[in-house]
Motif scaffolding. Structure first.
Motif, PDB file in Angstrom:
ATOM      1  N   SER A   1     -15.753  54.337-151.635  1.00  0.00           N
ATOM      2  CA  SER A   1     -16.206  55.952-151.286  1.00  0.00           C
ATOM      3  C   SER A   1     -17.323  55.649-151.543  1.00  0.00           C
ATOM      4  O   SER A   1     -17.364  56.919-151.998  1.00  0.00           O
ATOM      5  CB  SER A   1     -15.560  55.890-153.447  1.00  0.00           C
ATOM      6  OG  SER A   1     -16.475  54.745-154.375  1.00  0.00           O
ATOM      7  N   GLN A   2     -18.099  55.288-150.945  1.00  0.00           N
ATOM      8  CA  GLN A   2     -19.871  55.328-150.723  1.00  0.00           C
ATOM      9  C   GLN A   2     -20.175  55.274-149.257  1.00  0.00           C
ATOM     10  O   GLN A   2     -19.240  54.662-148.641  1.00  0.00           O
ATOM     11  CB  GLN A   2     -20.356  53.890-151.829  1.00  0.00           C
ATOM     12  CG  GLN A   2     -20.365  54.072-153.299  1.00  0.00           C
ATOM     13  CD  GLN A   2     -21.399  53.102-153.363  1.00  0.00           C
ATOM     14  OE1 GLN A   2     -21.870  52.324-152.940  1.00  0.00           O
ATOM     15  NE2 GLN A   2     -21.067  52.413-154.465  1.00  0.00           N
TER      16      GLN A   2
ATOM     17  N   GLU B   1     -14.827  46.255-153.534  1.00  0.00           N
ATOM     18  CA  GLU B   1     -13.781  47.097-152.323  1.00  0.00           C
ATOM     19  C   GLU B   1     -14.077  49.038-152.839  1.00  0.00           C
ATOM     20  O   GLU B   1     -13.769  49.412-152.190  1.00  0.00           O
ATOM     21  CB  GLU B   1     -12.944  46.380-152.181  1.00  0.00           C
ATOM     22  CG  GLU B   1     -11.267  47.201-151.615  1.00  0.00           C
ATOM     23  CD  GLU B   1     -10.586  46.602-150.741  1.00  0.00           C
ATOM     24  OE1 GLU B   1      -9.481  46.701-151.673  1.00  0.00           O
ATOM     25  OE2 GLU B   1     -10.319  45.330-150.247  1.00  0.00           O
ATOM     26  N   LYS B   2     -12.996  48.836-153.885  1.00  0.00           N
ATOM     27  CA  LYS B   2     -13.074  50.531-153.938  1.00  0.00           C
ATOM     28  C   LYS B   2     -14.519  51.050-154.778  1.00  0.00           C
ATOM     29  O   LYS B   2     -13.951  52.199-154.089  1.00  0.00           O
ATOM     30  CB  LYS B   2     -12.497  50.202-155.808  1.00  0.00           C
ATOM     31  CG  LYS B   2     -10.889  49.647-155.921  1.00  0.00           C
ATOM     32  CD  LYS B   2     -10.397  50.017-157.134  1.00  0.00           C
ATOM     33  CE  LYS B   2      -8.770  49.140-157.305  1.00  0.00           C
ATOM     34  NZ  LYS B   2      -8.128  49.752-158.086  1.00  0.00           N
ATOM     35  N   LYS B   3     -15.425  50.142-155.217  1.00  0.00           N
ATOM     36  CA  LYS B   3     -16.440  50.846-155.311  1.00  0.00           C
ATOM     37  C   LYS B   3     -17.565  51.449-153.811  1.00  0.00           C
ATOM     38  O   LYS B   3     -17.702  52.273-153.813  1.00  0.00           O
ATOM     39  CB  LYS B   3     -17.624  50.329-155.883  1.00  0.00           C
ATOM     40  CG  LYS B   3     -19.125  50.528-156.364  1.00  0.00           C
ATOM     41  CD  LYS B   3     -19.607  49.755-157.277  1.00  0.00           C
ATOM     42  CE  LYS B   3     -21.672  51.005-157.515  1.00  0.00           C
ATOM     43  NZ  LYS B   3     -22.095  49.651-158.963  1.00  0.00           N
ATOM     44  N   LEU B   4     -17.349  50.229-152.835  1.00  0.00           N
ATOM     45  CA  LEU B   4     -17.905  50.382-151.772  1.00  0.00           C
ATOM     46  C   LEU B   4     -17.070  51.260-150.624  1.00  0.00           C
ATOM     47  O   LEU B   4     -17.763  51.886-150.310  1.00  0.00           O
ATOM     48  CB  LEU B   4     -17.880  48.847-151.304  1.00  0.00           C
ATOM     49  CG  LEU B   4     -19.323  47.915-151.251  1.00  0.00           C
ATOM     50  CD1 LEU B   4     -19.126  46.578-150.958  1.00  0.00           C
ATOM     51  CD2 LEU B   4     -20.668  48.354-152.298  1.00  0.00           C
TER      52      LEU B   4
ATOM     53  N   GLY C   1     -32.096  74.409-153.096  1.00  0.00           N
ATOM     54  CA  GLY C   1     -32.208  72.612-153.436  1.00  0.00           C
ATOM     55  C   GLY C   1     -31.142  72.592-154.875  1.00  0.00           C
ATOM     56  O   GLY C   1     -31.652  71.922-155.531  1.00  0.00           O
ATOM     57  N   VAL C   2     -30.453  73.365-154.631  1.00  0.00           N
ATOM     58  CA  VAL C   2     -29.313  72.764-156.041  1.00  0.00           C
ATOM     59  C   VAL C   2     -28.403  71.819-155.238  1.00  0.00           C
ATOM     60  O   VAL C   2     -28.269  71.710-154.624  1.00  0.00           O
ATOM     61  CB  VAL C   2     -28.255  74.508-156.159  1.00  0.00           C
ATOM     62  CG1 VAL C   2     -27.310  73.911-157.643  1.00  0.00           C
ATOM     63  CG2 VAL C   2     -29.614  75.564-156.866  1.00  0.00           C
ATOM     64  N   LEU C   3     -28.083  70.998-157.012  1.00  0.00           N
ATOM     65  CA  LEU C   3     -27.711  69.336-155.876  1.00  0.00           C
ATOM     66  C   LEU C   3     -26.062  70.174-155.960  1.00  0.00           C
ATOM     67  O   LEU C   3     -25.298  70.745-157.238  1.00  0.00           O
ATOM     68  CB  LEU C   3     -27.810  68.638-157.321  1.00  0.00           C
ATOM     69  CG  LEU C   3     -29.227  67.543-156.976  1.00  0.00           C
ATOM     70  CD1 LEU C   3     -29.035  66.695-158.459  1.00  0.00           C
ATOM     71  CD2 LEU C   3     -29.160  67.454-155.952  1.00  0.00           C
ATOM     72  N   SER C   4     -25.076  70.005-155.373  1.00  0.00           N
ATOM     73  CA  SER C   4     -23.107  69.948-155.231  1.00  0.00           C
ATOM     74  C   SER C   4     -22.904  69.392-156.145  1.00  0.00           C
ATOM     75  O   SER C   4     -23.045  67.718-156.454  1.00  0.00           O
ATOM     76  CB  SER C   4     -23.168  69.616-154.112  1.00  0.00           C
ATOM     77  OG  SER C   4     -23.567  70.700-153.221  1.00  0.00           O
ATOM     78  N   SER C   5     -21.737  69.138-156.196  1.00  0.00           N
ATOM     79  CA  SER C   5     -20.525  68.419-157.296  1.00  0.00           C
ATOM     80  C   SER C   5     -20.552  67.473-156.909  1.00  0.00           C
ATOM     81  O   SER C   5     -19.734  66.942-155.476  1.00  0.00           O
ATOM     82  CB  SER C   5     -19.616  69.268-157.936  1.00  0.00           C
ATOM     83  OG  SER C   5     -18.950  68.456-158.465  1.00  0.00           O
ATOM     84  N   SER C   6     -20.693  66.045-156.735  1.00  0.00           N
ATOM     85  CA  SER C   6     -19.574  64.441-156.642  1.00  0.00           C
ATOM     86  C   SER C   6     -18.892  63.982-157.148  1.00  0.00           C
ATOM     87  O   SER C   6     -18.285  63.484-156.485  1.00  0.00           O
ATOM     88  CB  SER C   6     -21.563  63.507-156.669  1.00  0.00           C
ATOM     89  OG  SER C   6     -20.858  63.097-158.392  1.00  0.00           O
TER      90      SER C   6
ATOM     91  N   GLU D   1     -21.373  49.148-143.539  1.00  0.00           N
ATOM     92  CA  GLU D   1     -19.633  49.401-143.303  1.00  0.00           C
ATOM     93  C   GLU D   1     -19.526  48.186-141.507  1.00  0.00           C
ATOM     94  O   GLU D   1     -17.953  48.634-142.080  1.00  0.00           O
ATOM     95  CB  GLU D   1     -20.362  50.768-142.579  1.00  0.00           C
ATOM     96  CG  GLU D   1     -19.268  51.576-142.024  1.00  0.00           C
ATOM     97  CD  GLU D   1     -19.449  52.510-141.673  1.00  0.00           C
ATOM     98  OE1 GLU D   1     -18.103  53.845-140.816  1.00  0.00           O
ATOM     99  OE2 GLU D   1     -20.224  53.483-141.199  1.00  0.00           O
ATOM    100  N   MET D   2     -19.999  47.246-141.123  1.00  0.00           N
ATOM    101  CA  MET D   2     -19.046  47.460-140.342  1.00  0.00           C
ATOM    102  C   MET D   2     -18.826  45.695-141.320  1.00  0.00           C
ATOM    103  O   MET D   2     -17.880  45.291-141.186  1.00  0.00           O
ATOM    104  CB  MET D   2     -19.809  46.506-139.320  1.00  0.00           C
ATOM    105  CG  MET D   2     -19.441  45.503-138.067  1.00  0.00           C
ATOM    106  SD  MET D   2     -20.797  45.434-136.638  1.00  0.00           S
ATOM    107  CE  MET D   2     -21.965  44.456-137.955  1.00  0.00           C
TER     108      MET D   2
END
Length: 750
Positions: free
Chosen positions: A385-386, A380-383, A16-21, A393-394
């Motif tokens: 990368s998510q 645009e840039k923020k969405l 349950g360790v969080l990975s780096s984002s 998404e469409m």
């Protein structure tokens, strides 16, 4: 290394360790250094896991021992008290029978000599899974033939099963028996059922002493286990911080080796030879990159870049950007263009959103779509990368398509003069007024023209009048035919450019020309009649003109005549349309058969007139192509294509009437929501009813008109482009050019 990374990822997920984002760096170390570091981490982690497993196993054994001490002690106390009572009763019976010792039978004497005693009574204590307890007891009873006493009690605490790593319920048991043979059987049954046996002293004082020692040992193990767990989580956190970077680096290296595995050795087996496709515009960049690679690797052999001739068809590559990529994806969903075939996406950038807007024309709804598209473009840039949902998404992928659809919807909405179905006097006063100066309702009495026509779009006075629906039906239906015939003509023109580019004169003479003649002799003439009627204000019935053009072409047109010489002109167009059908059907198959025969005979004569050393031997594929010409197959294919075009010219033109139908449906549905929800609620002098009415109107507009209606118009515009437009020129049987790129790697690639 991939195996080690998968192992790390699995351990991090279980812990349950969080990975780096954070975004991965380009490269953090050499591959050899990474391999040694991964090996060190794996060794350390395996050692910690082994120690943790040993601690967990010891902890579980001590916990089970504690439960056995707590639960099984009561069984021993009750057994001792019962045994002492039985001894007292047996002594009394023996004293009572001393008088007739000599006169008693042999059986009675044997019973007297074998008086019960607790000296041979034994027991085995342990713990077993609760689900196996019943079967375990039955097996003990059968194995000892009932010569045992089985006591059990449910443990209050769940114990972790080391095999399945799950918390299971346990049952503490004590088995009383007599004899060494029974003990051996019971121990084997315990082993078969997975029961753990623990020694239990009979002395209560010793039981309490051992219980205290076990509790102390459990406390120490808890502290040790927690410290080891913290140390392991710290190590996993350190690995998780770099895991994404390491995974990307290893994945890139694997793709490089996978690509190198596609290369072949040359004759000397000292160089690698590879074949692949590349765009013409990228050849200088590739040569420069190969030269840099030669210098960086200090290679003694230079890299040779040579253009080859290939027999297979090349892949198709279109350079796109953020704006044009969505339109290209729309076309590619139908089929990828053949190499150097005309690309419909170039024209779809304008025609697709425009046909959508014809069906969705309302500048109020268009503004709502425009605001949504601007929000997606601004973020645009923020969405980008998510990870978005399927619908978002469409929508995000087609943000520039939505932008143009919104702009064209505003334009068509201004032409229709509709703002949420409400007309406005934007471009000046109406050209119509009441028929009588004293009338109060122009919609019921009638309209009369009093000034110049409305300068732009639909006159607002048509809205709500008695002539509104017939007028809008006529306008939008004729406009749909105009757009449809224009787009189909564009598709046939593109087939001409395809044929010209591929130097196919047969397709130009026997496909493009008759198709243009047939389509425009019938439906091009209908467009001409519509334009003339609009310009002259004639009351001619165009349905009557087109029907009797086929049924009675020589009859007098009478009031339906729109221009001089219309009847002979119609007869000429009808004859041209009739001639165009066999023109498309017969010449091309027979000409192809003639060319094939001449080519085959010419090759035979050439082979007979040359010496053996001068023979021009064709490749097997070319010879096979000549010999496999099947006239019946070619003729049937041409017949199907001709019939499909003739019938499609009618059905495709009728299919464009969906522009009229959906535009009218959108307008009427918007009117119903406005009048039956908003105006009806606003007529009450109650703020609650007004708020509820406005809320329902807003939700109906958002979910039905802006979402469902826009999706419906989008799908219909898609059908018009795929079927009615692209089938005139577009083969769509190619395949995409997919170059090697690290950017195309996904998280699932291994």
């Amino acid at each position: 290394m991939s195996r080690k990374l998968r192992f790390f990822k699995d351990q991090i997920s279980k812990a349950g360790v969080l990975s780096s984002s954070r975004p991965p760096m380009q490269q953090i170390m050499d591959l050899e250094e990474l391999e040694s570091q991964l090996a060190e981490h794996e060794t350390e982690l395996l050692e910690m896991n082994a120690n943790s497993d040993k601690l967990r196993q010891t902890y579980n054994e001590l916990l089970e021992f504690k439960l056995v001490l707590q639960k099984a002690g009561g069984f021993l106390v009750s057994a001792h008290s019962r045994a002492s009572t039985e001894e007292t009763e047996l002594d009394e019976n023996i004293y009572a029978k001393e008088d007739y010792g000599e006169n008693s039978s042999l059986i009675e004497k044997e019973m007297q000599t074998q008086a019960p005693s607790t000296a041979g009574l034994r027991f085995i204590s342990g713990i077993i899974c609760k689900s196996k307890a019943l079967r375990f007891e039955r097996m003990l009873f059968r194995a000892t033939r009932g010569n045992m006493l089985f006591n059990q009690a449910s443990a209050d605490v769940k114990v972790m099963d080391t095999a399945s790593a799950e918390m299971v319920e346990k049952t503490v048991f004590v088995v009383f028996f007599s004899g060494e043979q029974a003990r051996s059987k019971i121990l084997k049954i315990c082993e078969a059922f997975g029961a753990n046996c623990y020694p239990l002293p009979e002395d209560i004082t010793k039981q309490r002493q051992i219980t205290r020692e076990v509790m102390s040992r459990l406390s120490e193990l808890d502290t040790t286990f927690d410290a080891g767990l913290r140390h392991r989580n710290q190590a996993l956190s350190s690995i998780a911080f770099h895991l994404r970077q390491w995974t990307l680096m290893v994945r890139r290296e694997k793709t490089v080796y996978d690509t190198l595995n596609m290369l072949n050795f040359d004759v000397t087996k000292k160089c690698l030879v590879g074949e692949g496709w590349c765009p013409f515009s990228a050849k200088p960049q590739i040569q420069e990159a190969l030269q840099h690679a030669t210098l960086d690797s200090n290679s003694q052999v230079g890299t040779i870049f040579h253009v080859m001739d290939a027999f297979e068809s090349p892949p198709t590559y279109f350079r796109t950007n953020r704006f044009t990529n969505a339109y290209q994806e729309i076309v590619d969903a139908y089929g990828v263009a053949r190499y150097q075939e005309a690309n419909p996406a170039v024209y779809s950038v304008i025609t697709f959103p425009f046909l959508f807007a014809v069906m969705f024309g309302d500048w109020g709804h268009g503004i709502c779509l425009l605001l949504g598209a601007l929000v997606l473009i601004a973020r645009e840039k923020k969405l980008g990368s998510q990870k978005l949902g399927s619908f978002m998404e469409m929508a995000f992928g087609g943000r520039y398509v939505i932008l143009l659809m919104a702009i064209f919807s505003i334009y068509c909405g201004l032409i229709y003069n509709e703002f949420f179905s409400v007309p406005f006097h934007i471009f000046g006063p109406s050209a119509y007024a009441c028929r009588h100066p004293t009338c109060s309702d122009a919609h019921t009495v009638g309209l009369v023209k009093v000034r110049e026509p409305y300068p732009f779009g639909l006159d607002p006075s048509w809205r709500g009048s008695r002539s509104e629906l017939p007028f809008l039906n006529s306008l939008k239906m004729k406009m749909s035919i105009l757009f449809g015939v224009a787009q189909m003509n564009l598709g046939i023109m593109l087939s001409y450019f395809n044929a010209k580019f591929f130097a196919s004169s047969l397709d130009i003479r026997y496909q493009f020309v008759p198709q243009m003649i047939f389509l425009n002799s019938l439906f091009g003439y209908l467009v001409l009649l519509i334009v003339i009627k609009w310009c002259t204000g004639s009351q001619a019935d165009l349905y009557h003109v087109m029907i009797y053009m086929f049924l009675s072409p020589t009859d007098d047109l009478g009031e339906n005549q729109l221009f001089w010489g219309q009847r002979p002109f119609q007869i000429l167009l009808l004859l041209l349309a009739i001639v165009a059908v066999p023109w498309m059907l017969f010449p091309k198959p027979f000409i192809l058969r003639k060319l094939h025969t001449e080519r085959f005979q010419g090759r035979s004569y050439g082979m007979l007139g040359t010496s053996e050393g001068d023979l021009d031997i064709e490749p097997d594929s070319a010879r096979q192509k000549h010999e496999e010409f099947n006239f019946s197959e070619v003729f049937v294919h041409q017949m199907i294509h001709s019939i499909e075009f003739v019938l499609g010219a009618v059905s495709n033109t009728a299919s464009y009437l969906r522009l009229w139908a959906l535009s009218l449906a959108h307008s009427e549905l918007s009117t119903v929501f406005y009048e039956k929800l908003l105006l009806l609620a606003w007529g009450y002098d109650n703020i609650i009813i007004r708020i509820v009415g406005f809320t329902v109107f807003a939700f109906a507009t958002a979910f039905i008109l802006l979402m469902m209606e826009s999706l419906s118009a989008f799908l219909h515009a898609l059908r018009l482009h795929w079927v009615e437009f692209q089938n005139k020129f577009y083969q769509g049987d190619g395949y995409k050019f997919i170059p090697f790129s690290f950017a195309l790697l996904t998280e699932e690639d291994d």
